[in-house]
Design a protein around this motif. Structure first.
Motif, PDB file in Angstrom:
ATOM      1  N   GLN A  17       0.822  -1.223   0.000  1.00 23.89           N
ATOM      2  CA  GLN A  17       0.000   0.000   0.000  1.00 23.89           C
ATOM      3  C   GLN A  17       0.850   1.265   0.000  1.00 23.89           C
ATOM      4  OE1 GLN A  17      -2.707  -0.933   3.240  1.00 23.89           O
ATOM      5  NE2 GLN A  17      -4.195  -1.804   1.799  1.00 23.89           N
ATOM      6  N   LEU A  51      -0.745   7.164  -4.238  1.00 26.52           N
ATOM      7  CA  LEU A  51      -0.252   8.308  -5.017  1.00 26.52           C
ATOM      8  C   LEU A  51      -0.883   9.608  -4.538  1.00 26.52           C
ATOM      9  CD1 LEU A  51      -0.177   6.771  -8.568  1.00 26.52           C
ATOM     10  CD2 LEU A  51       1.708   8.002  -7.499  1.00 26.52           C
ATOM     11  N   GLY A  93      -6.343  -2.672  -7.359  1.00 24.98           N
ATOM     12  CA  GLY A  93      -5.895  -1.975  -6.155  1.00 24.98           C
ATOM     13  C   GLY A  93      -6.196  -0.497  -6.173  1.00 24.98           C
ATOM     14  N   GLU A 134     -10.234  -4.638  -5.320  1.00 30.08           N
ATOM     15  CA  GLU A 134      -9.463  -4.281  -4.119  1.00 30.08           C
ATOM     16  C   GLU A 134      -9.519  -5.425  -3.115  1.00 30.08           C
ATOM     17  OE1 GLU A 134      -7.336  -1.589  -3.029  1.00 30.08           O
ATOM     18  OE2 GLU A 134      -7.141  -3.204  -1.563  1.00 30.08           O
ATOM     19  N   ASP A 142      -9.211 -10.567  -4.339  1.00 29.52           N
ATOM     20  CA  ASP A 142      -7.806 -10.690  -4.707  1.00 29.52           C
ATOM     21  C   ASP A 142      -7.787 -10.872  -6.225  1.00 29.52           C
ATOM     22  OD1 ASP A 142      -5.315 -11.662  -5.358  1.00 29.52           O
ATOM     23  OD2 ASP A 142      -5.188 -13.054  -3.667  1.00 29.52           O
ATOM     24  N   ASN A 156      -1.852   1.282 -10.432  1.00 30.67           N
ATOM     25  CA  ASN A 156      -0.619   1.467  -9.671  1.00 30.67           C
ATOM     26  C   ASN A 156      -0.513   0.182  -8.863  1.00 30.67           C
ATOM     27  OD1 ASN A 156       1.429   2.280  -7.947  1.00 30.67           O
ATOM     28  ND2 ASN A 156       0.127   3.661  -6.753  1.00 30.67           N
ATOM     29  N   TYR A 203       4.513  -6.103  -4.317  1.00 34.43           N
ATOM     30  CA  TYR A 203       4.912  -7.468  -3.926  1.00 34.43           C
ATOM     31  C   TYR A 203       4.408  -8.526  -4.905  1.00 34.43           C
ATOM     32  CZ  TYR A 203       0.204  -8.530  -2.207  1.00 34.43           C
ATOM     33  OH  TYR A 203      -1.148  -8.768  -2.143  1.00 34.43           O
TER      34      TYR A 203
HETATM   35  N1  SAM Z   1      -4.415   2.935  -6.697  1.00 33.13           N
HETATM   36  C1  SAM Z   1      -4.026   3.490  -5.433  1.00 33.13           C
HETATM   37  C2  SAM Z   1      -3.096   4.655  -5.657  1.00 33.13           C
HETATM   38  O1  SAM Z   1      -2.529   4.740  -6.753  1.00 33.13           O
HETATM   39  O2  SAM Z   1      -2.942   5.478  -4.763  1.00 33.13           O
HETATM   40  C3  SAM Z   1      -3.347   2.446  -4.518  1.00 33.13           C
HETATM   41  C4  SAM Z   1      -2.168   1.698  -5.114  1.00 33.13           C
HETATM   42  S1  SAM Z   1      -1.305   0.698  -3.954  1.00 33.13           S
HETATM   43  C5  SAM Z   1       0.301   0.689  -4.702  1.00 33.13           C
HETATM   44  C6  SAM Z   1      -1.826  -0.971  -4.290  1.00 33.13           C
HETATM   45  C7  SAM Z   1      -3.267  -1.314  -3.921  1.00 33.13           C
HETATM   46  O3  SAM Z   1      -3.500  -2.687  -4.296  1.00 33.13           O
HETATM   47  C8  SAM Z   1      -3.637  -1.227  -2.455  1.00 33.13           C
HETATM   48  O4  SAM Z   1      -4.876  -0.594  -2.327  1.00 33.13           O
HETATM   49  C9  SAM Z   1      -3.739  -2.702  -1.987  1.00 33.13           C
HETATM   50  O5  SAM Z   1      -4.628  -2.898  -0.909  1.00 33.13           O
HETATM   51  C10 SAM Z   1      -4.218  -3.362  -3.268  1.00 33.13           C
HETATM   52  N2  SAM Z   1      -3.882  -4.799  -3.409  1.00 33.13           N
HETATM   53  C11 SAM Z   1      -2.796  -5.457  -2.930  1.00 33.13           C
HETATM   54  N3  SAM Z   1      -2.796  -6.735  -3.318  1.00 33.13           N
HETATM   55  C12 SAM Z   1      -3.910  -6.912  -4.086  1.00 33.13           C
HETATM   56  C13 SAM Z   1      -4.476  -8.032  -4.772  1.00 33.13           C
HETATM   57  N4  SAM Z   1      -3.863  -9.221  -4.770  1.00 33.13           N
HETATM   58  N5  SAM Z   1      -5.645  -7.877  -5.428  1.00 33.13           N
HETATM   59  C14 SAM Z   1      -6.269  -6.656  -5.441  1.00 33.13           C
HETATM   60  N6  SAM Z   1      -5.780  -5.559  -4.806  1.00 33.13           N
HETATM   61  C15 SAM Z   1      -4.613  -5.674  -4.146  1.00 33.13           C
END
Ligand code: SAM
Length: 291
Positions: free
Chosen positions: A28, A31, A56, A77, A102, A127, A131
């Motif tokens: 997490q 941006l 995400g 999400e 997921d 974005n 991981y």
């Molecule tokens: N889009 C937002 C931004 O740009 O500010 C958040 C980006 S953040 C790098 C990654 C997002 O992916 C987080 O909200 C996290 O909870 C979500 N996430 C992590 N693993 C995921 C998965 N396997 N499936 C869906 N979402 C996931």
């Protein structure tokens, strides 16, 4: 009019209101720069009738900018704690749907059938959580979704490997796996300062444009990827050594492997990193015949 979500002030206010704490394990890093978000969306070249899948959405920073330019956005999400937040921040955009799932477990083809019926232009824009960038991109490509392309932010180091050309140290099985399905280009590098919290790596935006058909024609796709992986198993070894050590029954079939290399017009002393996708295709077809 309310301010964009991706301003430092509004992001802080949202996070404080909900007492949200970041989970590093979910990648997490949100941006907080609308210019960067707009650049990501620009590179997706959306049209009025475009559909977008986001992975995400976080608190909706990118989702909001996508919603301003696309006909519909569906965002996956994983973190349940973000759902009430997204419900509030994305309220002005009724053409956005958030799915709590997921992405790696989701049946994305089914979601496309349900949510994007009649759409002729479909992009993935995200974005990504750092991981799991590679498994997510590979899933999107291997699921053979009806996409025009994918524009995503990820670690610069991974972007470099994805877009690498033969003969460079970044070129490897990941470059080939992705370039087999798409034309890959890094379109922008992004500093750590535009995220909260700041990640400890630099980032880049990569654009993958789906090819109408794969970059090379091969008799057996599974075997082609097996040959590619075997060829890069130990980067300092020659392709002949890597194939004999890493293909099933390779040692026993060393002569046939050498023969296949020569017939494919590839010197056995070359290293895997110098071979183009076409050369790997030629080689895997010859090996398929001779082994
Ligand atoms: N889009 C937002 C931004 O740009 O500010 C958040 C980006 S953040 C790098 C990654 C997002 O992916 C987080 O909200 C996290 O909870 C979500 N996430 C992590 N693993 C995921 C998965 N396997 N499936 C869906 N979402 C996931």
């Amino acid at each position: 009019m309310t301010k964009d979500i991706a301003t430092p002030i509004r992001t802080r206010a949202i996070l404080e209101k909900y007492g949200f704490s970041f989970k590093k394990s979910l990648g997490q890093n949100f941006l907080i720069d609308t210019n960067v978000l707009n650049r990501i969306v620009d590179h997706a070249e959306l049209k009025e009738n475009s559909g977008v899948i986001e992975i995400g959405p976080g608190i909706g920073a990118l989702t909001e900018q996508l919603a301003k330019r696309a006909k519909k956005v569906v965002a996956f999400e994983i973190d349940q704690r973000l759902l009430p937040i997204l419900n509030e921040t994305l309220e002005p955009y009724p053409h956005v749907k958030v799915i709590h799932s997921d992405i790696l477990k989701a049946d994305v083809n089914h979601v496309i059938e349900e949510e994007f019926e009649g759409f002729t232009d479909l992009m993935v824009v995200a974005n990504l959580p750092y991981y799991v960038t590679t498994p997510i991109i590979m899933k999107l490509l291997e699921d053979q979704l009806p996409l025009r392309g994918i524009v995503v932010m990820l670690q610069k180091e991974v972007a470099d490997r994805i877009a690498a050309n033969p003969g460079t140290k970044e070129y490897g099985s990941l470059s080939i796996a992705i370039q087999y399905y798409t034309k890959a280009e890094t379109v922008m590098t992004v500093p750590r300062t535009v995220f909260v919290p700041q990640p400890n790596v630099d980032s880049a935006i990569i654009r993958l444009t789906k090819r109408e058909k794969p970059a090379a024609e091969v008799q057996n796709e599974t075997f082609f990827f097996e040959v590619v992986r075997a060829s890069f198993a130990q980067r300092r070894k020659t392709i002949l050594n890597n194939l004999t050590n890493n293909l099933p029954r390779g040692k026993e079939l060393k002569e046939q492997i050498e023969q296949a290399l020569l017939q494919a017009d590839i010197q056995p002393q070359r290293r895997g990193e110098t071979l183009s996708i076409e050369e790997f295709a030629r080689l895997s077809d010859k090996l398929n015949e001779l082994m």
